[in-house]
Write a protein that holds these residues in place. Structure first.
Motif, short mmCIF file in Angstrom:
data_model
loop_
_atom_site.label_atom_id
_atom_site.label_comp_id
_atom_site.label_asym_id
_atom_site.label_seq_id
_atom_site.Cartn_x
_atom_site.Cartn_y
_atom_site.Cartn_z
N THR A 168 -31.88 16.44 12.40
CA THR A 168 -30.82 16.39 13.41
C THR A 168 -30.67 17.74 14.11
OG1 THR A 168 -29.63 14.69 12.15
CG2 THR A 168 -28.38 15.91 13.82
N ALA A 169 -30.65 18.80 13.31
CA ALA A 169 -30.53 20.15 13.91
C ALA A 169 -31.73 20.45 14.79
CB ALA A 169 -30.40 21.19 12.79
N GLU A 170 -32.91 20.09 14.34
CA GLU A 170 -34.12 20.33 15.13
C GLU A 170 -34.03 19.63 16.48
OE1 GLU A 170 -38.85 19.84 14.36
OE2 GLU A 170 -37.62 18.07 14.11
N GLN A 171 -33.60 18.37 16.48
CA GLN A 171 -33.51 17.61 17.72
C GLN A 171 -32.56 18.29 18.71
OE1 GLN A 171 -35.13 15.26 18.97
NE2 GLN A 171 -33.87 14.29 20.54
N GLU A 172 -31.44 18.80 18.22
CA GLU A 172 -30.47 19.44 19.11
C GLU A 172 -31.02 20.75 19.67
OE1 GLU A 172 -26.94 17.79 19.70
OE2 GLU A 172 -28.86 16.72 19.56
N PHE A 173 -31.72 21.53 18.86
CA PHE A 173 -32.27 22.79 19.37
C PHE A 173 -33.43 22.55 20.32
CE2 PHE A 173 -30.26 24.71 15.49
CZ PHE A 173 -29.36 25.51 16.20
N VAL A 174 -34.20 21.49 20.09
CA VAL A 174 -35.25 21.13 21.05
C VAL A 174 -34.64 20.83 22.42
CG1 VAL A 174 -36.93 19.35 21.64
CG2 VAL A 174 -36.97 20.36 19.37
N LEU A 175 -33.46 20.23 22.41
CA LEU A 175 -32.75 19.88 23.65
C LEU A 175 -31.72 20.93 24.04
CD1 LEU A 175 -32.16 16.08 22.87
CD2 LEU A 175 -33.97 17.09 24.27
N TRP A 176 -31.91 22.18 23.61
CA TRP A 176 -30.90 23.21 23.82
C TRP A 176 -30.54 23.39 25.29
CZ3 TRP A 176 -27.28 25.49 21.20
CH2 TRP A 176 -26.69 26.65 21.69
N ASP A 177 -31.51 23.29 26.18
CA ASP A 177 -31.23 23.45 27.61
C ASP A 177 -30.16 22.46 28.08
OD1 ASP A 177 -32.96 25.48 27.85
OD2 ASP A 177 -34.52 24.39 28.90
N PHE A 178 -30.12 21.29 27.43
CA PHE A 178 -29.19 20.26 27.86
C PHE A 178 -27.83 20.36 27.16
CE2 PHE A 178 -33.49 18.60 28.37
CZ PHE A 178 -33.47 18.16 29.68
N ILE A 179 -27.81 20.86 25.92
CA ILE A 179 -26.56 20.83 25.16
C ILE A 179 -25.83 22.17 25.16
CG2 ILE A 179 -27.67 19.16 23.62
CD1 ILE A 179 -27.35 21.32 21.39
N ALA A 180 -26.49 23.24 25.64
CA ALA A 180 -25.90 24.58 25.51
C ALA A 180 -24.53 24.68 26.17
CB ALA A 180 -26.85 25.62 26.11
#
Length: 595
Positions: A168-180
């Motif tokens: 779960t953490a990996e998925q969020e950091f992969v999408l960091w540009d979108f969730i930052a």
């Protein structure tokens, strides 16, 4: 600053916390006078744990990260004391007393200012002292953990939950540009890291726990308005996650749990956001926390038109020299540069990464549910449900249907996650930003063999990332002028599965491909003059004698296409290509259903 609507709740938190501190302090005084009394040790362990656990849980609701940082570290220490692997010494007791004093003063400051920003330096120093003590206590036995004394079921549950949280953490950091910029989502990510830290704490995995705490603390500081010192902070987080995953995989195979390059990962994570000067001076032993608090008070009381930096205030107080301030700042910059260089060496194009930090494969061995098998299981259960079964069997059929539905969702999510991670890793390798959209993952999961699919998609995704942000002349664009965009989509169409990968790059160089076909004798000049661009591509893919020949004329991208074409032919599939100069390329794989 805490919102005014929360002032009443904050006051209740402060009053309750003060009352709990007052219960702990008398026990500490008695223990310092008579440290041999075991009943007092038990009382301190119990009341202290309740205090710091309550402080950490309730303080997080008000985002008082500096106030609760020492409490969180002390909660870890006392949890170890409760489970008996750690015996409290006079050094531990004195540190508990210091944290209680800090908590009392911190609560007073928060009551006045409705913020804990001024506690940052002291809190960081106390937290570091607690973890250094924990590290010293567990260093000899904690370097290589075996999780002894727990049942196989508990170990499996521990590994499974840690694996899910890391994914779960990996998925969020992969999408960091979108969730930052979505602070609620970043806060959820903090909670994932916190739960991961709790899991490691439960099984005495000190290094893992410490790394998770640093990652969580760094994100909290970002949420409070501090800035990252690098353009790509997500890469540091992902390297830490990969290291933890690799260690957990090693435990599953060899029975040992060891986090390699721990200090390197800690330095990289801690350098993402610069430490405050006061905290640096405390760590260097140049000043004490009380002096920093006094300097901060003087700094705040200075006239608005005469603001002074903290270092200047401390120099004026005679506590440090200008040379000492410059030295600690230079040391901080040196550590930051060192961590940045390590990250660059691991993420640069063509860099040789150590085996333990190699990319996560597209479909790791843990993913054992095949789409075809799962679809077949679903069909069997549906047929069972349609039969006139005895009433006592119906609950089992219902549970099977629920399990298959859950597996289907998990596998679909896992596939999209793995594709996103693959694109992210290629983007790191080729040093560019990529926006990737994935649609129809459920179609792929239900219809195709995921292990075989990886061999088809990997070269196409690499090509899309490598060439996606180039201009028609072959040069890379800047991120501002043109972003690389990739879409992966899948759908069922006329008895086939269509999987498309599209990018917004310069398109294929049809003139170069046509010349190669002519030079290799795949087509004569007259026939070539009548061919469309799509027909030239089909001639290249269908008649190419050797893949190595294409590489000689710098058509590496088409070499990847030819490789995919060969694999497709083994599956009775085919490939359609659309490409326009300056517009991009779309490649569609057409596979028979259940191929």
């Amino acid at each position: 600053m805490i919102p005014e609507d929360d002032f009443s709740s904050l006051d209740n938190f402060i009053q309750e916390s003060r009352a709990m501190v007052q219960k702990v302090l008398p026990v500490i005084r008695q223990l310092l006078a008579a440290p041999e009394q075991e009943n007092l040790l038990v009382a301190l362990t119990s009341t202290g744990y309740r205090l710091f656990h309550s402080m950490r849980s309730a303080g997080a609701l008000f985002h008082l990260e500096h106030l609760i940082a020492p409490a969180e570290a002390m909660e870890t220490l006392l949890a170890k004391a409760q489970s008996n692997p750690l015996t409290l010494s006079l050094q531990h007791i004195a540190l508990i007393a210091e944290v209680c004093t800090f908590t009392e003063r911190g609560l007073e400051l928060v009551a006045r200012e409705k913020s804990d920003q001024r506690l940052a330096a002291t809190a960081g120093a106390l937290q570091a002292a607690i973890f250094e003590l924990l590290q010293a206590e567990s260093g000899k036995v904690g370097a290589h953990l075996t999780l002894e004394g727990i049942t196989p079921e508990m170990r499996e549950a521990f590994l499974n939950e840690c694996g899910r949280l890391l994914a779960t953490a990996e998925q969020e950091f992969v999408l960091w540009d979108f969730i930052a910029f979505d602070h609620d989502r970043v806060a959820d990510l903090c909670r994932v890291l916190h739960r991961l830290k709790q899991n490691f704490n439960l099984y005495e995995c000190t290094d893992f726990e410490r790394l998770c705490m640093v990652l969580e603390s760094t994100l909290h500081r970002y949420l409070q308005g501090e800035f990252f010192q690098t353009e790509y902070p997500e890469r540091v987080f992902l390297r830490c996650i990969d290291a933890m995953r690799e260690s957990l995989s090693g435990y599953a195979l060899a029975g040992g749990l060891e986090l390699l390059d721990m200090e390197e990962h800690l330095r990289a994570a801690q350098s993402l956001i610069r430490q405050p000067l006061g905290e640096l001076l405390i760590e260097a032993g140049l000043v004490d926390p009380k002096t920093v608090d006094e300097a901060l008070s003087l700094q705040r009381s200075a006239p608005g038109n005469l603001p002074r930096r903290l270092g200047e205030v401390l120099v004026a107080m005679g506590e440090v020299t200008t040379e000492q301030v410059h030295h600690v700042l230079e040391e901080q910059q040196r550590r930051h540069n060192q961590a940045t260089n390590v990250m660059a060496e691991g993420g640069g194009r063509g860099a040789s990464m150590p085996p333990r930090l190699a990319r996560v494969p597209l479909f790791p061995q843990q993913v054992k549910v095949d789409g075809q098998i799962l679809a077949r299981m679903a069909s069997v259960v549906q047929h069972m449900a349609a039969l006139s079964l005895p009433a006592q069997l119906q609950p089992f059929v219902d549970e099977l249907e629920q399990m298959i539905g859950s597996l289907s969702q998990d596998c679909s999510f896992g596939l999209a996650q793995q594709l996103q991670r693959m694109v992210h890793d290629f983007a790191v390798e080729y040093r560019q930003r990529v926006h990737c959209r994935i649609e129809g993952a459920r179609v792929l999961e239900n219809e195709l063999d995921l292990a075989g699919l990886s061999g088809l998609l990997a070269p196409l995704l690499r090509n899309a990332v490598e060439h996606g942000a180039k201009q028609a002349g072959g040069q890379r664009t800047t991120l501002e002028s043109k972003k690389c965009r990739i879409s992966v989509s899948a759908l069922c169409q006329d008895g086939e599965i269509w999987v498309s990968i599209e990018d917004n790059g310069p398109g294929l160089d049809l003139k170069k491909i046509a010349q190669h076909c002519l030079d290799q004798g795949m087509v004569d000049r007259e026939e070539l003059s009548r061919c469309t661009g799509s027909e030239v591509l089909q001639i290249f893919l269908n008649k190419q004698p050797r893949l190595a020949d294409a590489a000689l004329i710098d058509t590496a991208r088409c070499t990847g296409l030819a490789f995919v074409k060969k694999k497709l032919s083994d599956l009775n599939g085919r490939m359609d290509i659309w490409s326009r100069p300056g517009k991009g390329t779309r490649i569609t794989l057409r596979l028979p259903r259940h191929s």
